[in-house]
Design a protein around this motif. Structure first.
Motif, PDB file in Angstrom:
ATOM      1  N   SER A  27      -8.165   4.497   2.791  1.00 56.82           N
ATOM      2  CA  SER A  27      -8.755   3.279   3.351  1.00 56.82           C
ATOM      3  C   SER A  27      -9.242   3.480   4.793  1.00 56.82           C
ATOM      4  O   SER A  27      -9.900   2.607   5.339  1.00 56.82           O
ATOM      5  CB  SER A  27      -7.740   2.131   3.337  1.00 56.82           C
ATOM      6  OG  SER A  27      -6.719   2.341   4.276  1.00 56.82           O
ATOM      7  N   MET A  37       0.829  -1.203   0.000  1.00 60.42           N
ATOM      8  CA  MET A  37       0.000   0.000   0.000  1.00 60.42           C
ATOM      9  C   MET A  37       0.866   1.257   0.000  1.00 60.42           C
ATOM     10  O   MET A  37       1.908   1.311   0.639  1.00 60.42           O
ATOM     11  CB  MET A  37      -0.903  -0.008   1.249  1.00 60.42           C
ATOM     12  CG  MET A  37      -1.980   1.051   1.226  1.00 60.42           C
ATOM     13  SD  MET A  37      -3.030   1.081   2.721  1.00 60.42           S
ATOM     14  CE  MET A  37      -3.418  -0.620   3.011  1.00 60.42           C
ATOM     15  N   GLU A  53      -3.101   5.629  -0.444  1.00 53.94           N
ATOM     16  CA  GLU A  53      -4.069   4.533  -0.346  1.00 53.94           C
ATOM     17  C   GLU A  53      -4.431   4.260   1.103  1.00 53.94           C
ATOM     18  O   GLU A  53      -5.597   3.948   1.408  1.00 53.94           O
ATOM     19  CB  GLU A  53      -3.495   3.275  -1.004  1.00 53.94           C
ATOM     20  CG  GLU A  53      -3.282   3.422  -2.490  1.00 53.94           C
ATOM     21  CD  GLU A  53      -2.450   2.327  -3.098  1.00 53.94           C
ATOM     22  OE1 GLU A  53      -2.635   2.049  -4.294  1.00 53.94           O
ATOM     23  OE2 GLU A  53      -1.600   1.731  -2.399  1.00 53.94           O
ATOM     24  N   TYR A  54      -3.472   4.390   1.987  1.00 52.26           N
ATOM     25  CA  TYR A  54      -3.745   4.204   3.417  1.00 52.26           C
ATOM     26  C   TYR A  54      -4.717   5.255   3.910  1.00 52.26           C
ATOM     27  O   TYR A  54      -5.673   4.944   4.606  1.00 52.26           O
ATOM     28  CB  TYR A  54      -2.432   4.243   4.213  1.00 52.26           C
ATOM     29  CG  TYR A  54      -2.630   4.189   5.698  1.00 52.26           C
ATOM     30  CD1 TYR A  54      -3.017   3.004   6.313  1.00 52.26           C
ATOM     31  CD2 TYR A  54      -2.425   5.308   6.491  1.00 52.26           C
ATOM     32  CE1 TYR A  54      -3.201   2.932   7.691  1.00 52.26           C
ATOM     33  CE2 TYR A  54      -2.599   5.253   7.871  1.00 52.26           C
ATOM     34  CZ  TYR A  54      -2.991   4.068   8.457  1.00 52.26           C
ATOM     35  OH  TYR A  54      -3.170   3.996   9.809  1.00 52.26           O
TER      36      TYR A  54
END
Length: 119
Positions: free
Chosen positions: A118, A110, A114-115
């Motif tokens: 999410s 990741m 993206e973290y």
């Protein structure tokens, strides 16, 4: 062994010996820093990722010179602003370690954005 403080003192003397202090404002230093980053960027602009990891010869020397320019202007800017650059970098590392915990990235490839998405 050299330190950022020694580098800053050397460049500060360089500036003083040429009577350039009036030009060493934070605004001008940021503009010069940006220009040097642009010159560094130009050296990598059309390289593939693999080529960018294998820079050698004259190009590598040019990269070293541009990195040196970036470092000098960055250190001078921090000096003009009264910022301890090493302390600020350590503080930023601590912020990033809390913001992006290592366990969240283990085995998943990741990326930081993206973290954030999410969560």
């Amino acid at each position: 062994m050299d330190s950022l403080d020694q580098l800053n003192e050397r460049h500060r003397k360089f500036v003083e010996d040429r009577n350039w202090q009036k030009h060493q404002t934070p605004k001008n230093l940021v503009m010069a820093l940006t220009g040097e980053v642009g010159e560094l960027n130009e050296l990598f602009q059309w390289l593939t990722p693999e080529e960018s990891r294998e820079v050698a010869g004259e190009r590598k020397q040019a990269v070293a010179e541009e990195l040196a320019d970036v470092l000098i202007y960055l250190v001078r800017l921090a000096d003009e602003m009264g910022i301890d650059l090493v302390a600020a970098a350590h503080e930023k590392c601590e912020i990033n370690e809390r913001k992006y915990p290592a366990e969240a990235f283990q085995g998943n490839g990741m990326r930081p954005h993206e973290y954030k998405e999410s969560r």
